[in-house]
Structures are given as structure tokens and as C-alpha cells.
Design a protein around this motif. Sequence first.
Motif, short mmCIF file in Angstrom:
data_model
loop_
_atom_site.label_atom_id
_atom_site.label_comp_id
_atom_site.label_asym_id
_atom_site.label_seq_id
_atom_site.Cartn_x
_atom_site.Cartn_y
_atom_site.Cartn_z
N PHE A 1 0.90 -1.34 0.00
CA PHE A 1 -0.09 -0.17 0.10
C PHE A 1 0.90 1.28 0.12
CE2 PHE A 1 -1.72 3.49 2.61
CZ PHE A 1 -2.81 3.99 1.96
N SER A 2 1.77 1.41 0.87
CA SER A 2 2.64 2.61 1.15
C SER A 2 3.51 2.64 -0.28
CB SER A 2 3.48 2.48 2.33
OG SER A 2 4.31 3.41 2.41
N ALA A 3 4.13 1.96 -0.90
CA ALA A 3 4.68 2.22 -2.13
C ALA A 3 3.84 2.76 -3.23
CB ALA A 3 5.49 0.90 -2.51
N TYR A 4 2.59 2.01 -3.48
CA TYR A 4 1.79 2.30 -4.33
C TYR A 4 0.82 3.50 -4.00
CZ TYR A 4 -1.98 1.62 -7.99
OH TYR A 4 -2.68 1.74 -8.99
N HIS A 5 0.56 4.05 -2.75
CA HIS A 5 0.15 5.12 -2.22
C HIS A 5 1.06 6.26 -2.73
CE1 HIS A 5 0.54 8.27 0.79
NE2 HIS A 5 -1.03 8.27 0.66
N ASP A 6 2.47 6.13 -2.66
CA ASP A 6 3.35 7.29 -3.16
C ASP A 6 3.40 7.36 -4.68
OD1 ASP A 6 3.58 7.42 -0.10
OD2 ASP A 6 5.62 6.60 -0.22
N VAL A 7 3.28 6.28 -5.16
CA VAL A 7 3.37 6.23 -6.84
C VAL A 7 2.10 7.07 -7.26
CG1 VAL A 7 3.13 4.89 -8.86
CG2 VAL A 7 4.83 4.51 -7.03
N LEU A 8 1.00 6.68 -6.66
CA LEU A 8 -0.25 7.39 -7.30
C LEU A 8 -0.19 8.77 -7.19
CD1 LEU A 8 -3.07 5.09 -5.98
CD2 LEU A 8 -2.34 5.38 -8.25
N TYR A 9 0.36 9.34 -5.73
CA TYR A 9 0.58 10.93 -5.79
C TYR A 9 1.66 11.39 -6.52
CZ TYR A 9 -3.15 11.10 -2.22
OH TYR A 9 -4.39 11.32 -1.39
N ARG A 10 2.43 10.74 -6.70
CA ARG A 10 3.63 11.25 -7.55
C ARG A 10 3.30 11.58 -9.17
NH1 ARG A 10 7.64 7.61 -4.68
NH2 ARG A 10 8.76 8.94 -3.45
N ASN A 11 2.22 10.58 -9.45
CA ASN A 11 1.85 10.50 -10.77
C ASN A 11 0.25 11.26 -10.89
OD1 ASN A 11 3.93 8.93 -12.55
ND2 ASN A 11 3.77 8.08 -10.47
N GLN A 12 -0.17 11.97 -10.08
CA GLN A 12 -1.64 12.40 -10.02
C GLN A 12 -1.84 13.37 -11.08
OE1 GLN A 12 -3.01 15.78 -7.37
NE2 GLN A 12 -4.14 14.06 -6.38
N PRO A 13 -3.03 13.08 -11.86
CA PRO A 13 -3.49 13.81 -12.77
C PRO A 13 -3.86 15.05 -12.45
CG PRO A 13 -4.89 12.08 -12.53
CD PRO A 13 -3.57 11.90 -11.76
N PRO A 14 -4.33 16.10 -13.53
CA PRO A 14 -4.86 17.22 -13.12
C PRO A 14 -6.29 16.80 -12.23
CG PRO A 14 -3.89 17.59 -15.12
CD PRO A 14 -3.80 15.98 -14.89
N GLU A 15 -6.70 17.68 -11.44
CA GLU A 15 -7.99 17.48 -10.68
C GLU A 15 -9.30 17.14 -11.70
OE1 GLU A 15 -10.48 19.51 -7.01
OE2 GLU A 15 -9.07 20.71 -8.40
N THR A 16 -9.21 17.88 -13.02
CA THR A 16 -10.36 17.59 -13.68
C THR A 16 -10.17 16.57 -14.52
OG1 THR A 16 -9.56 19.28 -15.25
CG2 THR A 16 -11.00 20.21 -13.65
N ASP A 17 -9.15 15.90 -14.59
CA ASP A 17 -8.95 14.84 -15.34
C ASP A 17 -8.94 13.41 -14.54
OD1 ASP A 17 -7.69 12.86 -17.39
OD2 ASP A 17 -5.82 13.71 -17.32
N ASP A 18 -10.14 12.67 -15.30
CA ASP A 18 -10.44 11.54 -14.43
C ASP A 18 -9.55 10.38 -14.76
OD1 ASP A 18 -11.96 10.24 -12.41
OD2 ASP A 18 -13.33 9.22 -13.79
N ALA A 19 -8.05 10.58 -15.06
CA ALA A 19 -7.17 9.37 -15.50
C ALA A 19 -7.52 8.34 -14.58
CB ALA A 19 -5.90 9.90 -15.64
N PHE A 20 -7.44 8.44 -13.29
CA PHE A 20 -7.59 7.27 -12.41
C PHE A 20 -8.85 6.19 -12.61
CE2 PHE A 20 -4.33 9.25 -9.07
CZ PHE A 20 -3.43 9.07 -9.89
N GLY A 21 -9.76 6.85 -13.04
CA GLY A 21 -10.89 6.26 -13.53
C GLY A 21 -10.70 5.07 -14.26
#
Length: 284
Positions: free
Chosen positions: A169-189
Motif C-alpha cells: 500500500f505505502s509504495a503504491y500510495h506514493d506512486v499514485l500521488y507522484r503521478n496524480q493527474p490534474p484534478e479535472t482529468d479522471d485518468a484514475f478512473g
Amino acid sequence: MPPRFVAAGVSDKNEEGKRAARDRLVQQREREKARERRRRTLIVSAAVVGVLVLAAVIGVIAANSGGKGEKASGSGPVVAPSGATGKDSLAIQVGADDAPSTLTIWEDFRCPVCAQFENAFRDTIHQLESSGQLKVEYHLATIIDGNLGGSGSLDAANAAACAQNVGKFSAYHDVLYRNQPPETDDAFGKSSKLISLAGKVEGLDTPAFRSCVEDGTHNTWVQKSNTAFQNGGFRGTPTALLNGESIFPKKGNEPITVANLKKWVTEANKGKQPAKVTPSPTGS
């Protein structure tokens, strides 16, 4: 006499003509008022019909939103990730159980302020974890999905829970935040995006992880966590509490900084023994 009679007759006719003119004017005004009332009725009726049509269209769109909407509804059994802790098993802990202080963090993976918080304090938090001074309990929320639409908050949180199942979890959690898309971009969807980012964490991208992400195994658990956030009286994400006391964006009159965070933890731990040293979380 005869002339006076004639004059009176003419006068009476003039009065009758005036009354008739007044009557016609009154009738004309009444007709105009009736036409105005009909016009207003038509305008109001058209507006009501427009609202009803719009509501029907919105209803159709909502009804036809499909799979993602069904995931977000929170239906189905609540499946907590492995090792989830806290009330209703809604927290994911990083750090030693016997660490003397607890940092509670409520986050949304689409929240840009959460990414700023993580990028500013990540190394410090990991240092405090690995030195046994602090454990962190992460709680996941989906407020950006609710504000902007989409399902990236939900799907990213589910994917992070899937990573928790294999201790990453911790490693992946950090990867997600390092690669967060713009707020209006629903790329994580998109499951493909979440799976691609899993490739940055050694050993995470497995068939079991992919299935967990694509099936939304922990979606209902995430929704339950979000409900707890909404009912918790918090002002927004991120929310950070050190031993129950809010420290973001400040603690008392002191703003949160790297130096202050270390100082606050040291003060909270005064007279207490640190936990056994745990390996520092890593992720490529």
C-alpha cells in the motif's frame, strides 16, 4: 322651447356616445389583459415543460451511466483489504503497532492539496515511521468524484486497497500521488492507468492485483470509508491529526512545516520509547 329640446337631445346623444366609447375602451383593455394572461401562461407552461424535459434527460444520463455508477453506489458486500484496522476496519496502517504516536490522515487520490501535502511531507513521515516514532493510519475519501464527477477517487482508492492485500500500500500510495493527474482529468478512473502505475512498484502488477482493480473488489469498503469521512465533521482533504489533534494546515498558531512536524512528534513522544525499527517503505 323647441330649441332647448333639440339641444337637450343632442346633449343626451353626446353622453351616450361617450359612454359607448368608454365601454369600448374598457372592453379593449380587458381583451388586452386576457391576451397578456394567456401569453404569461404559455411562457410559464413552456418553462415548466423545459424543466421537466431537462430533468428527464438528466435522469436518462444518470440511468445510463453504467458500470462505474454501479460501483460508486456502494452496493454489494463490504470487503476490507488485508490488515485493515480501526473502527469498522476502515484504516490502513503504515508503521509499527507500538509506535508511541499516531498520525491519522484522510485523503482523496484526486485531491491536489493532498498531493501537495504528500510531496512536502512524505520523506519526513517515512523517516518517523521507520525510526519507530510514528505510525500512520490512512483513511480514503472520494469527495472529488462527488464534486467533479467521474470515478477516479474511488477506483484509485480501490487499487490502493488491492495493493494493501500484498503489503504494498505505502509504495503504491506514493506512486499514485507522484503521478496524480490534474484534478479535472479522471485518468484514475481507467483501470489501465492504475495497472500501468503498479508497474512502478516491484512485484505489484500481478494477475491477482489486476483482477482486484478491474472488479472493484474494495469499492464498497471505500464508499463506507467516504461515508465515515462525511459524517466525521471534517472540513476537507487532506485532514491530518496527530494523536487526535489537527495539525493541518496548522497546530494551534504554528503552521505545519517539516521542522514543526518533527518537533510536534518529539513533544508528543516525550518519555515514551520508540517502536522497533521497521523497514522504510520503498517504491521505484
